[in-house]
Design an enzyme around this catalytic site. Structure first.
Site, PDB file in Angstrom:
ATOM      1  N   GLY A  52      -6.082 -35.160 -80.815  1.00 37.60           N
ATOM      2  CA  GLY A  52      -5.391 -36.309 -81.398  1.00 37.60           C
ATOM      3  C   GLY A  52      -6.409 -37.415 -81.598  1.00 37.60           C
ATOM      4  O   GLY A  52      -7.500 -37.179 -82.110  1.00 37.60           O
ATOM      5  N   CYS A  84     -10.659 -31.131 -78.049  1.00 37.23           N
ATOM      6  CA  CYS A  84     -11.048 -32.181 -78.986  1.00 37.23           C
ATOM      7  C   CYS A  84     -10.905 -33.550 -78.317  1.00 37.23           C
ATOM      8  O   CYS A  84     -11.694 -33.889 -77.444  1.00 37.23           O
ATOM      9  CB  CYS A  84     -10.227 -32.056 -80.271  1.00 37.23           C
ATOM     10  SG  CYS A  84     -10.943 -32.977 -81.669  1.00 37.23           S
ATOM     11  N   ARG A 113     -17.875 -39.106 -80.027  1.00 37.10           N
ATOM     12  CA  ARG A 113     -16.653 -38.963 -80.813  1.00 37.10           C
ATOM     13  C   ARG A 113     -17.015 -38.732 -82.286  1.00 37.10           C
ATOM     14  O   ARG A 113     -17.990 -39.259 -82.794  1.00 37.10           O
ATOM     15  CB  ARG A 113     -15.787 -40.226 -80.717  1.00 37.10           C
ATOM     16  CG  ARG A 113     -15.320 -40.578 -79.333  1.00 37.10           C
ATOM     17  CD  ARG A 113     -14.795 -42.003 -79.232  1.00 37.10           C
ATOM     18  NE  ARG A 113     -13.615 -42.239 -80.051  1.00 37.10           N
ATOM     19  CZ  ARG A 113     -13.567 -43.057 -81.097  1.00 37.10           C
ATOM     20  NH1 ARG A 113     -14.659 -43.710 -81.471  1.00 37.10           N
ATOM     21  NH2 ARG A 113     -12.447 -43.239 -81.754  1.00 37.10           N
ATOM     22  N   ILE A 142     -12.089 -30.278 -86.098  1.00 32.88           N
ATOM     23  CA  ILE A 142     -11.413 -31.306 -86.887  1.00 32.88           C
ATOM     24  C   ILE A 142     -11.754 -32.665 -86.281  1.00 32.88           C
ATOM     25  O   ILE A 142     -11.298 -32.988 -85.188  1.00 32.88           O
ATOM     26  CB  ILE A 142      -9.888 -31.100 -86.894  1.00 32.88           C
ATOM     27  CG1 ILE A 142      -9.531 -29.698 -87.388  1.00 32.88           C
ATOM     28  CG2 ILE A 142      -9.204 -32.170 -87.742  1.00 32.88           C
ATOM     29  CD1 ILE A 142      -8.062 -29.348 -87.221  1.00 32.88           C
ATOM     30  N   HIS A 179     -10.255 -26.465 -81.616  1.00 34.30           N
ATOM     31  CA  HIS A 179      -8.805 -26.330 -81.448  1.00 34.30           C
ATOM     32  C   HIS A 179      -8.370 -24.862 -81.407  1.00 34.30           C
ATOM     33  O   HIS A 179      -7.888 -24.326 -82.409  1.00 34.30           O
ATOM     34  CB  HIS A 179      -8.077 -27.009 -82.621  1.00 34.30           C
ATOM     35  CG  HIS A 179      -8.204 -28.493 -82.657  1.00 34.30           C
ATOM     36  ND1 HIS A 179      -7.281 -29.328 -82.080  1.00 34.30           N
ATOM     37  CD2 HIS A 179      -9.144 -29.292 -83.212  1.00 34.30           C
ATOM     38  CE1 HIS A 179      -7.630 -30.581 -82.281  1.00 34.30           C
ATOM     39  NE2 HIS A 179      -8.770 -30.593 -82.959  1.00 34.30           N
ATOM     40  N   GLU A 181      -5.762 -23.676 -80.249  1.00 31.42           N
ATOM     41  CA  GLU A 181      -4.302 -23.577 -80.411  1.00 31.42           C
ATOM     42  C   GLU A 181      -3.871 -23.379 -81.855  1.00 31.42           C
ATOM     43  O   GLU A 181      -2.718 -23.004 -82.105  1.00 31.42           O
ATOM     44  CB  GLU A 181      -3.621 -24.828 -79.825  1.00 31.42           C
ATOM     45  CG  GLU A 181      -3.799 -26.098 -80.631  1.00 31.42           C
ATOM     46  CD  GLU A 181      -5.114 -26.828 -80.365  1.00 31.42           C
ATOM     47  OE1 GLU A 181      -5.283 -27.932 -80.901  1.00 31.42           O
ATOM     48  OE2 GLU A 181      -5.982 -26.275 -79.633  1.00 31.42           O
TER      49      GLU A 181
END
Length: 210
Positions: A52, A84, A113, A142, A179, A181
Site C-alpha cells: 500500500g 512492499c 521507498r 509495484i 507482491h 499475493e
C-alpha cells in the site's frame, strides 16, 4: 490458536491490498482475521502487513493505537510478514521517508521507498529463491522498495540479477519488496505459515508448562 491445525493469521487492514492476502492465506488453510485494533492483534498467531502506502499505514497505525502493540508483538516473537510497504514498515531504517515517518521496526535493514520509480515503472521478473527451491518465483514489483543495507542476523532470501536484495528474513520476520499475493505463487505465504505454526506450537507449550 495454539494446537489448532488451522493457523489463525491477521492481516493489518488499515490500508493496502488486504483482500489479496486474505485470499492467499485462506487458500493455504489459514483462518484469517482483519486486524485494526489491539484486541484483534492479541487473537492471532501471525500478522501480515500488506502493500500500500507506507506513510499512510504509519499514520493510520498511530491513529488506531496499533503502533506500540505491533512493536511489542514483534519483540515478543510474533511472526510478521511484510510485502512492499509492509517491508518498509518492518525496516529499522528508511533512507527517503517523508517528514516524520516512522516504522514498526524489528528488521535490521535499511530500505529505500519507491526505489524503482513510480507506478509506470512497475515490472515483473523471475527470482531464484534457494529457500523455496525450484521453480523460480515470478515476482511483481509495484512502486517497490529496495533493501539497501542488511544488518547482522538478517538473511537475504532473493536478489535481482544485479545483486540488489529484494527479500529478507530475520527470526520471526519476513519481508519481500514484491507482491506474491497477486501472482498465485504462494510459497512465501507458505514459508510464513510454517513460522506461524511453529510459533503457535511453542506458545501452546509455554502455556501448558505455566
Amino acid at each position: 490458536m495454539a494446537g489448532d491445525p488451522r493457523p489463525r493469521v491477521g492481516v493489518l487492514a488499515l490500508q493496502g491490498d488486504v483482500r489479496e492476502h486474505v485470499r492467499a492465506l485462506t487458500s493455504l488453510g489459514a483462518d484469517v482475521d482483519l486486524v485494526r485494533r489491539p484486541a484483534e492483534l492479541e487473537r492471532v498467531d501471525g500478522l501480515v502487513i500488506p502493500g500500500g502506502e507506507s506513510s499512510v499505514i504509519d499514520k493510520m497505525s498511530r491513529a488506531f493505537g496499533m503502533q506500540h502493540p505491533i512493536r511489542d508483538a514483534i519483540r515478543s516473537g510474533l511472526p510478521v510478514y511484510g510485502t512492499c510497504a509492509g517491508l518498509i514498515m518492518l525496516a529499522d531504517r528508511i533512507t527517503d521517508g517523508i517528514a516524520g515517518q516512522e516504522t514498526f521496526g524489528g528488521l535490521d535493514v535499511t530500505v529505500k521507498r519507491n526505489a524503482f520509480g513510480s507506478q509506470v515503472d512497475s515490472f515483473e521478473t523471475d527470482l531464484e529463491v534457494p529457500v523455496l527451491g525450484e521453480p523460480p518465483v515470478h515476482a511483481v514489483f509495484i512502486r517497490a522498495p529496495l533493501v539497501e543495507e542488511v544488518g547482522q542476523g538478517v538473511e537475504p532470501l532473493a536478489r535481482l540479477d544485479d545483486g540488489q536484495v529484494v527479500a529478507v528474513r530475520s527470526g520471526n520476520l519476513l519481508g519481500t519488496s514484491f507482491h506474491p499475493e497477486v501472482t498465485g505463487d504462494l510459497r512465501f505465504h507458505g514459508l510464513f505459515l510454517d513460522a506461524v505454526r511453529a510459533h503457535a506450537g511453542r506458545h501452546g507449550a509455554d502455556v501448558r508448562a505455566g
